[in-house]
Design a protein around this motif. Structure first.
Motif, mmCIF file in Angstrom:
data_model
loop_
_atom_site.group_PDB
_atom_site.id
_atom_site.type_symbol
_atom_site.label_atom_id
_atom_site.label_comp_id
_atom_site.label_asym_id
_atom_site.label_seq_id
_atom_site.Cartn_x
_atom_site.Cartn_y
_atom_site.Cartn_z
ATOM 1 N N SER A 1 0.834 -1.210 0.000
ATOM 2 C CA SER A 1 0.000 0.000 0.000
ATOM 3 C C SER A 1 0.860 1.249 0.000
ATOM 4 O O SER A 1 0.624 2.188 -0.774
ATOM 5 N N ALA A 2 1.890 1.269 0.863
ATOM 6 C CA ALA A 2 2.750 2.450 0.980
ATOM 7 C C ALA A 2 3.495 2.734 -0.318
ATOM 8 O O ALA A 2 3.562 3.885 -0.772
ATOM 9 N N PHE A 3 4.062 1.693 -0.935
ATOM 10 C CA PHE A 3 4.773 1.892 -2.198
ATOM 11 C C PHE A 3 3.808 2.369 -3.290
ATOM 12 O O PHE A 3 4.144 3.237 -4.101
ATOM 13 N N SER A 4 2.610 1.801 -3.326
ATOM 14 C CA SER A 4 1.636 2.184 -4.350
ATOM 15 C C SER A 4 1.210 3.634 -4.191
ATOM 16 O O SER A 4 0.963 4.337 -5.181
ATOM 17 N N ASN A 5 1.122 4.102 -2.961
ATOM 18 C CA ASN A 5 0.709 5.483 -2.710
ATOM 19 C C ASN A 5 1.849 6.476 -2.846
ATOM 20 O O ASN A 5 1.623 7.690 -2.806
ATOM 21 N N GLY A 6 3.081 5.962 -2.977
ATOM 22 C CA GLY A 6 4.241 6.825 -3.159
ATOM 23 C C GLY A 6 4.765 6.732 -4.566
ATOM 24 O O GLY A 6 4.014 6.811 -5.538
ATOM 25 N N ARG A 7 6.082 6.516 -4.676
ATOM 26 C CA ARG A 7 6.734 6.462 -5.982
ATOM 27 C C ARG A 7 7.005 5.037 -6.438
ATOM 28 O O ARG A 7 7.750 4.815 -7.374
ATOM 29 N N GLY A 8 6.398 4.066 -5.776
ATOM 30 C CA GLY A 8 6.702 2.689 -6.076
ATOM 31 C C GLY A 8 7.892 2.225 -5.256
ATOM 32 O O GLY A 8 8.494 2.997 -4.504
#
Length: 570
Positions: free
Chosen positions: A41-48
């Protein structure tokens, strides 16, 4: 990702002794950890980002004994598809790194139109995450609100201002605007009186009682004193004597300058630019019969960064208590505004030709026809030229390129004060023993040496086309100087630890010498800064610092457990 690249990432983890912002390793021996879903979730909501499963952090990131790669790969694919909303289309592979097989997952950034990505079982407001340092944290309600507004077009700048009246606008500014738009766009405003033109431009709009009053955009562009209605829609300016807010000489002033700029946006820009220039050094050069003044920060770049912050900031009610912040340190200038990048634009797009997405379209359109004080130029061009202008002007001045830091709630631009290819940096590059490097590769290595990551776009910002940027980055990876994190357009490149240690190795493994070299001419640095500058691991840096402090070559600025602890060379 091939085996060589993956070994580079594992080496990077071992040198740093911790996970990175966009690189996460987990053991996953007893099954897929629940926390993996939060990281996705965190990577998807950021820059990957990249997830490595099967590495044991407690054993120096060795391949975990008993790790079942095929099972974990299938469980991870199922989690991406079924446990997250919207489903995440990750690239998942099993790669043998020589010590054994691990699972590698490349998590792409989610399209801004569909953020946030959240863990289904926990719901959107309890299951949406972002990266914080090397871990995951839940998004706040405000951050989720901003992601929601990012899906459409905000209309905060076209809304009427309660309690305001036409008399709150500056008459001279309004007259100039009317004259200019009638000359430039005769068909659009033919036959309309002044009130009709101002309505069509969204300077005026009816309030709840049907009275024509200024809009927020109209007030910010043309108002006499918008802060009467929005006290914090201004810009603050602070000058610190050192390289951080805590870097204050004994008995010296806490601030060298501390101001607040108010009024309309044209007035704020004019006063803010002048204040920064007053607080920076200037060098004069004789050219023919005239003189040319060169400031620490190019004037055009300075004006563009302040205009961008005021024009593209978030003006929703949630952010109206936060001003634009301009902070001048001894080694850099930082300009931050509430609200991250808007629309489909990402950090990797910044500087690209024609890249633009406008949060405040009414305000931007007005400011392309509103004059700066005592000038015949308008506030902005509205041609997606702001960041390309910053890059061009900094490049012309021989300065290091600006740094862009994007978060959901804030966007910050940092102008380094120093030149990019200094004598010290060139000596470090020569110490790497890499022959045949291009000029742009040297500039890329200089940024990596400072602890910055580079991308294909940042190489294009140095003057390369996209194909050539890809070739030169691949060459740095092939030489073992850089490691790639992420795939395709989300790929970032960081310094390989062995390259960061080259200067120390060149002096018979003198780790203390490498730390001293990093501290030279840089003021104060945190332990983390020193690790990034030298490529040395955390324990090695701490031991070197302890030895240097003991012999009086380095001093610390705070107690050992203080988060404010920094180090400076004596």
């Amino acid at each position: 990702m091939d085996t060589v690249e993956l070994r580079g990432l594992v080496t990077l983890l071992r040198a740093r002794a911790t996970d990175l912002t966009d690189l996460e390793a987990k053991t996953a021996v007893g099954g897929l950890p629940k926390s993996v879903r939060e990281t996705i979730s965190a990577f998807s909501n950021g820059r990957g980002g990249t997830i490595l499963l099967g590495l044991d952090e407690r054993a120096d990131f060795a391949v975990a004994e008993g790790f079942q790669a095929a099972r974990i790969r299938d469980d991870l694919a199922s989690a991406c598809s079924s446990d997250l909303e919207p489903p995440v289309r990750a690239e998942i592979d099993i790669v043998d790194i020589g010590e054994g097989a691990i699972v590698v997952a490349e998590i792409p950034e989610l399209d801004p139109r569909f953020k946030p990505c959240f863990v289904r079982s926990r719901g959107e407001y309890n299951g949406s995450f972002t990266r914080g340092g090397d871990g995951d944290r839940k998004l706040t309600d405000f951050e989720i609100h901003l992601l929601h507004t990012n899906r459409g077009q905000p209309d905060d700048d076209r809304r009427s201002v309660d309690g305001a009246s036409v008399e709150d606008l500056d008459g001279l500014s309004v007259s100039y605007l009317l004259r200019r738009v009638r000359q430039r766009q005769r068909r659009a405003f033919d036959g309309l009186d002044d009130e009709g033109v101002l309505r069509r431009l969204n300077v005026l709009a009816p309030d709840v009682d049907g009275r024509l009053v200024p809009t927020l955009g109209g007030m910010l562009a043309l108002g006499q004193y918008p802060q009467q209605f929005f006290p914090q829609l201004n810009a603050t300016f602070v000058v610190y004597p050192g390289v951080s807010a805590e870097d204050v000489p004994a008995g010296g002033p806490r601030f060298l300058d501390n101001r607040t700029f108010e009024g309309s946006i044209p007035n704020i820009v004019d006063e803010a630019v002048a204040a920064v220039l007053r607080n920076t050094s200037v060098r004069s050069f004789v050219e023919g019969a005239g003189r040319r003044d060169v400031y620490d920060y190019p004037v055009e770049a300075l004006r563009e960064v302040i205009v961008n912050a005021l024009v593209h900031r978030d003006y929703s009610p949630y952010s109206r208590g936060t001003p634009v912040q301009i902070v001048l340190y001894a080694d850099r200038l930082a300009v931050a505004n509430p609200g991250g990048l808007f629309g489909a634009v990402t950090e990797d797009d910044l500087g690209g030709e024609g890249v633009s997405s406008t949060r405040n379209p009414v305000l931007v359109k007005l400011l392309q026809d509103v004059q700066l004080p005592d000038s015949d130029r308008t506030v902005c061009e509205n041609r997606a030229s702001g960041i390309p202008t910053m890059l061009r002007e900094m490049r012309r001045a021989g300065s290091a390129p600006p740094e862009f830091h994007n978060r959901i709630t804030r966007f910050k631009v940092v102008f380094p004060r120093h030149a990019l290819l200094t004598a010290e940096t060139m000596a470090w590059i020569e110490g790497l023993g890499a022959t045949g490097l291009t000029a742009t590769q040297q500039m890329a290595l200089a940024q990596l040496h400072e602890g910055r990551a580079i991308t294909n776009q940042s190489m294009r910002n140095l003057g390369l086309d996209g194909r050539r940027a890809t070739v030169e980055l691949a060459d740095l990876v092939g030489r073992g100087l850089a490691a790639r994190i992420g795939e395709r357009r989300h790929a970032r490149y960081v310094l390989v630890p062995s390259a960061g240690r080259a200067l120390a190795e060149a002096s018979q493994g003198d780790r203390e010498g490498a730390v001293l070299a990093a501290l030279s001419g840089r003021g104060e640095m945190s332990r983390r800064d020193i690790e990034l500058a030298t490529g040395l691991g955390q324990i090695t840096v701490l031991r070197a610092l302890e030895s240097l402090i003991a012999v009086g070559k380095v001093e610390a600025t705070a107690p050992p457990r203080s988060p404010l602890r920094r180090y400076r060379r004596i």
